[in-house]
Design an enzyme around this catalytic site. Structure first.
Site, PDB file in Angstrom:
ATOM      1  N   HIS A  37     -16.461  -0.620  -8.548  1.00 36.31           N
ATOM      2  CA  HIS A  37     -17.705  -0.076  -9.417  1.00 36.31           C
ATOM      3  C   HIS A  37     -19.014  -0.096  -8.547  1.00 36.31           C
ATOM      4  O   HIS A  37     -19.971   1.117  -8.936  1.00 36.31           O
ATOM      5  CB  HIS A  37     -17.831  -1.219 -10.550  1.00 36.31           C
ATOM      6  CG  HIS A  37     -16.551  -1.325 -11.319  1.00 36.31           C
ATOM      7  ND1 HIS A  37     -15.981  -2.454 -11.246  1.00 36.31           N
ATOM      8  CD2 HIS A  37     -16.132  -0.421 -12.399  1.00 36.31           C
ATOM      9  CE1 HIS A  37     -14.922  -2.355 -12.169  1.00 36.31           C
ATOM     10  NE2 HIS A  37     -15.036  -1.243 -12.799  1.00 36.31           N
ATOM     11  N   GLN A 148     -11.959   7.274  -8.200  1.00 37.36           N
ATOM     12  CA  GLN A 148     -10.626   8.294  -8.066  1.00 37.36           C
ATOM     13  C   GLN A 148      -9.494   7.283  -8.442  1.00 37.36           C
ATOM     14  O   GLN A 148      -8.277   8.033  -8.717  1.00 37.36           O
ATOM     15  CB  GLN A 148     -10.437   8.470  -6.500  1.00 37.36           C
ATOM     16  CG  GLN A 148      -9.306   8.852  -6.124  1.00 37.36           C
ATOM     17  CD  GLN A 148      -9.007   9.266  -4.722  1.00 37.36           C
ATOM     18  OE1 GLN A 148      -9.977   8.733  -3.962  1.00 37.36           O
ATOM     19  NE2 GLN A 148      -7.888   9.530  -4.328  1.00 37.36           N
ATOM     20  N   ASP A 150      -8.289   6.159 -10.927  1.00 39.88           N
ATOM     21  CA  ASP A 150      -7.936   6.285 -12.023  1.00 39.88           C
ATOM     22  C   ASP A 150      -8.032   7.838 -12.223  1.00 39.88           C
ATOM     23  O   ASP A 150      -8.650   8.378 -13.010  1.00 39.88           O
ATOM     24  CB  ASP A 150      -8.497   5.677 -13.385  1.00 39.88           C
ATOM     25  CG  ASP A 150      -8.599   4.362 -13.424  1.00 39.88           C
ATOM     26  OD1 ASP A 150      -7.211   3.737 -13.533  1.00 39.88           O
ATOM     27  OD2 ASP A 150      -9.544   3.346 -13.227  1.00 39.88           O
TER      28      ASP A 150
HETATM   29  O1  PAF Z   1     -12.188   3.340 -16.166  1.00 43.93           O
HETATM   30  C1  PAF Z   1     -12.362   2.436 -17.176  1.00 43.93           C
HETATM   31  O2  PAF Z   1     -12.992   1.417 -16.667  1.00 43.93           O
HETATM   32  C2  PAF Z   1     -12.449   2.655 -18.749  1.00 43.93           C
HETATM   33  O3  PAF Z   1     -11.427   3.678 -18.938  1.00 43.93           O
HETATM   34  C3  PAF Z   1     -13.502   3.564 -19.308  1.00 43.93           C
HETATM   35  C4  PAF Z   1     -13.914   4.972 -18.532  1.00 43.93           C
HETATM   36  C5  PAF Z   1     -15.039   2.606 -18.788  1.00 43.93           C
HETATM   37  C6  PAF Z   1     -13.627   4.075 -20.455  1.00 43.93           C
HETATM   38  O4  PAF Z   1     -13.418   2.591 -21.271  1.00 43.93           O
END
Ligand code: PAF
Length: 291
Positions: A37, A148, A150
């Protein structure tokens, strides 16, 4: 960092940034933030005047019986990381703010939401596209960042943005990995120490498969089977799928060519983990690219 739970407060904060001529970036997350993140925030920080981080554990992307109730949370650590990365606004709404009524309105991307993850989690992407559409609708960012790791989520969200005419640029950030290759994920917190030692088999098998393509392998089903065999050798890994698919349509590829996604998902105890590699193949040239 401004910590906002209220939709109208968020809208006011973002419109004042925009009224001052500023650009807005959005990093949508479900919290329990890790270095993956942080990489999303770091990529957008220098590009925008107002950087919004959303933290919302979105109920509609979890099916009954999945880990909604136990999804890891640590808002204090999240606040520290957001501050360290120079985030301007954290939007952390309660479920009633995002879903004021029992949900009956959804955004669905048909077809590509139903394969790979969609086979195992049939309502998952409907929940993702619905909440991402809501977040884009309220924040109206110029740019939004997705990881990436996901890859299917990236492909599904990009398709939704194009079809629904959202005026936002999507930035895809490479997977951040632990020292032994394990892709960072909030769900790694579920792993026991034994499972944690086993989990890098996903990244290792993908690296092996990428090397095989570099060495000339072009048979998609053979490569998918090889990936499945490698992961299958790890007794703690329960494979959901190992697939070699077209990078746009997510259809299985017979002959590896163009943009190709190698995607795997496996369960290690309570943790269901994903990983992928994305390749651009043109004749004998093979490069790793972002989905
Ligand atoms: O990847 C995530 O953490 C979630 O799928 C998202 C994009 C925040 C949607 O809830």
């Amino acid at each position: 960092v401004d910590w906002l739970a209220d939709l109208s407060a968020l809208r006011r904060r973002v419109s004042s940034a925009r009224a001052a001529g500023g650009t807005v970036g959005l990093v949508p997350t479900m919290g329990y933030l890790h270095q993956g993140h942080a990489a999303l925030m770091r990529a957008l920080r220098p590009q925008v005047d107002c950087l919004v981080l959303s933290i919302f554990v979105n109920p509609t992307q979890f099916a009954p019986g999945e880990d909604l109730a136990t999804y890891p949370r640590d808002l204090e650590a999240d606040r520290r990381l957001a501050m360290a990365e120079g985030v301007d606004v954290v939007f952390n709404p309660p479920a009633e703010a995002m879903y004021p009524l029992p949900p009956s309105t959804f955004v669905t991307v048909e077809g590509i939401s139903g394969v790979l993850e969609g086979k195992f989690r049939p309502t998952h992407f409907r929940g993702v596209t619905t909440v991402v559409a809501k977040l884009l609708h309220v924040v109206e960012p110029n740019v939004a960042a997705f990881g990436q790791k996901d890859a299917q989520q990236v492909i599904v969200v990009r398709r939704m943005i194009k079809e629904l005419l959202f005026d936002v640029r999507i930035e895809v950030i490479p997977t951040v990995r632990e020292h032994d290759g394990l892709a960072m994920s909030s769900r790694n917190a579920y792993l026991t120490s034994e499972e944690r030692r086993a989990a890098p088999v996903l990244a290792r098998s993908l690296s092996y498969a990428v090397e095989a393509v570099r060495a000339g392998e072009r048979d998609g089903s053979k490569l998918a089977k090889r990936l499945a065999d490698l992961i299958g050798r790890e007794p703690l890994a329960k494979l959901d799928y190992a697939a070699v698919v077209d990078g746009w349509t997510l259809d299985p590829v017979e002959r590896i060519h163009g943009k190709v996604l190698l995607a795997v998902a496996a369960r290690f105890g309570r943790a269901r983990l994903l990983d992928n590699a994305c390749l651009l193949v043109d004749g004998s040239s093979v490069s790793t690219v972002l989905p």
